[in-house]
Design a protein around this motif. Structure first.
Motif, mmCIF file in Angstrom:
data_model
loop_
_atom_site.group_PDB
_atom_site.id
_atom_site.type_symbol
_atom_site.label_atom_id
_atom_site.label_comp_id
_atom_site.label_asym_id
_atom_site.label_seq_id
_atom_site.Cartn_x
_atom_site.Cartn_y
_atom_site.Cartn_z
ATOM 1 N N ASP A 291 46.245 55.692 32.397
ATOM 2 C CA ASP A 291 47.168 55.930 31.285
ATOM 3 C C ASP A 291 48.607 55.958 31.782
ATOM 4 O O ASP A 291 49.491 55.288 31.244
ATOM 5 C CB ASP A 291 46.857 57.275 30.616
ATOM 6 C CG ASP A 291 45.722 57.191 29.612
ATOM 7 O OD1 ASP A 291 45.355 56.077 29.210
ATOM 8 O OD2 ASP A 291 45.199 58.256 29.226
ATOM 9 N N LYS A 296 44.922 48.699 31.875
ATOM 10 C CA LYS A 296 43.791 48.549 30.967
ATOM 11 C C LYS A 296 42.517 48.703 31.794
ATOM 12 O O LYS A 296 42.435 48.216 32.921
ATOM 13 C CB LYS A 296 43.848 47.193 30.265
ATOM 14 C CG LYS A 296 44.895 47.162 29.174
ATOM 15 C CD LYS A 296 44.509 46.196 28.080
ATOM 16 C CE LYS A 296 45.034 44.822 28.378
ATOM 17 N NZ LYS A 296 46.494 44.785 28.377
ATOM 18 N N CYS A 331 43.635 53.958 27.647
ATOM 19 C CA CYS A 331 43.569 52.788 28.529
ATOM 20 C C CYS A 331 42.280 51.981 28.442
ATOM 21 O O CYS A 331 42.253 50.816 28.842
ATOM 22 C CB CYS A 331 43.786 53.233 29.974
ATOM 23 S SG CYS A 331 42.649 54.533 30.524
ATOM 24 N N LYS A 399 47.807 48.286 23.349
ATOM 25 C CA LYS A 399 47.189 47.934 24.612
ATOM 26 C C LYS A 399 47.512 46.507 25.055
ATOM 27 O O LYS A 399 47.121 46.086 26.121
ATOM 28 C CB LYS A 399 45.679 48.120 24.526
ATOM 29 C CG LYS A 399 45.285 49.597 24.491
ATOM 30 C CD LYS A 399 43.791 49.761 24.427
ATOM 31 C CE LYS A 399 43.408 51.238 24.421
ATOM 32 N NZ LYS A 399 41.991 51.465 24.205
#
Length: 403
Positions: A291, A296, A331, A399
């Motif tokens: 995070d 990701k 994430c 994201k």
């Protein structure tokens, strides 16, 4: 770890205590999305701007499902990786599953693996690695005392692959070998991990088989040990076995512990397992790091954790605990699992794509069962072979990465 929490999909009454990993602003949003009965206690949290924004994002994710998107010519592919599961090789004639309803191609599964490797090696954009999601050889090998021989055959086949393989452990690994044996074997690919030296909290314990690695900048893959809590592969005289048998017996009174008959929580069968609190704490730390660093994350486990994407009998014992950790972070974009053989898919309310891959073992000789995942700044695209379907998995809006 306590397993006295409800495992039905509706949140329990003491929502904020049950989901102990959730940040307060996310907690209220999650309670609302899942229809939690403790909404009155959470109304104050909704007044906060972070909670409002987070809830709006979740609703956007739900709306986006109706418009999954398509690949365009100007999409920039970043990297690719292969996925395959439940090979369950044995040098035996075809047979059937436990219920006698599904044909299993024990010997031909090796041919499917060879075909998958040939395809990966020939791809114009070669995968950076392959994720093998567990059950690499069948439990019948133990009965015929051919476990080591069959494992050697499969591992020699994998040597033809030009990229690294990350191996996950499933129930059939533990039918054939003890945990100690697996730790010393070629199926232990923890040497491929990436350690964050200045963040020791992200280094996994030796008490479970899990690790993380970075296949491409700003992407982190995490392999989980879904049999960290299990009665399989451990000495029956050990405290760990006694602890896990107690958990299993508390939820499954059947004489046959592989039977879910009559269970309100059908995942509590012997061929499944769970995640220890120690492992979940470690996962939480890794996700917190991701995070902070705007990474990701793709998570891999033999057992699935999302009911809408799986047969409930095949879920991890404490799948809700794993979801609680994952949903408390921004994430995670995808969770890959095997075990079900039939496959399954669902995007949850937080934009995490749960992909249960179809198993090689129940794939007819005329078909195939593997895939290549192509990763883009705004999506992952699964290109399936045979009975593995293609999927476009968009990241939720915050994201998407800019490169």
């Amino acid at each position: 770890m306590s397993f006295r929490y409800r495992t039905s999909f509706a949140p329990p009454h003491h929502f904020r205590y049950r989901f102990r990993f959730l940040r307060k602003s996310q907690e209220a949003a999650l309670s609302a999305l899942l229809g939690g009965v403790a909404l009155a206690d959470s109304l104050e949290a909704f007044a906060e701007e972070p909670a409002r924004v987070y809830l709006e994002t979740c609703l956007e994710v739900m709306a986006d499902k109706a418009n999954p998107g398509t690949l365009t010519d100007n999409s920039e592919r970043l990297f690719s990786f292969g996925v395959i599961t439940d090979i369950q090789y044995a040098d035996l004639e075809d047979g059937y599953n436990f219920q006698g309803s599904r044909r299993r191609y024990y010997r031909h599964s090796l041919v499917h693996l060879q075909g998958a490797i040939e395809d990966w090696n020939k791809e114009s954009s070669m995968p950076c690695c392959v994720l093998q999601l567990g059950d690499i050889i069948d439990g019948f090998n133990a009965q015929y005392k051919t476990s080591e021989e069959s494992l050697e055959v499969v591992m020699n086949t994998f040597k033809m692959l030009k990229v690294p393989v990350h191996h996950t452990w499933g129930n059939h690994e533990f039918y054939n070998f003890s945990r100690d044996y697996l730790t010393r074997s070629k199926l232990n690919t923890r040497f491929l991990e990436d350690r964050i030296v200045d963040h020791p909290e992200t280094i996994p314990s030796e008490n479970y088989y899990a690790y993380h690695f970075v296949p491409f900048p700003k992407f982190r893959f995490i392999l989980l040990d879904a049999y960290d809590l299990s009665v399989l592969g451990v000495d029956q005289s050990s405290p760990k076995y006694q602890q896990c048998m107690k958990i299993l017996r508390e939820h499954n009174p059947n004489t046959e512990l592989n039977s879910p008959q009559g269970l309100s929580e059908p995942q509590f069968v012997q061929f499944n397992g769970g995640f220890s609190q120690e492992q979940l704490n470690w996962l939480n730390e890794v996700l917190a790091f991701s995070d902070t660093n705007q990474e990701k994350v793709v998570i891999v486990s033999h057992l699935p954790i999302y009911p809408e994407a799986s047969d409930n009998v095949c879920l991890a014992w404490n799948y809700r605990d794993a979801l609680a950790v994952i949903w408390s972070h921004k994430c995670v974009v995808c969770f890959f699992a095997g075990h079900t053989h039939d496959g399954g898919y669902c995007e949850d309310h937080f934009g995490v794509h749960h992909v249960n891959l179809e198993g090689v073992i129940e794939t007819a000789p005329v078909s195939q069962a593997f895939g290549t995942v192509h990763v883009y700044p705004d999506k992952m695209v699964l290109k399936g072979r045979g009975r593995v379907p293609d999927r476009i998995m968009n990241y939720k809006k915050e994201k998407a990465l800019n490169f």
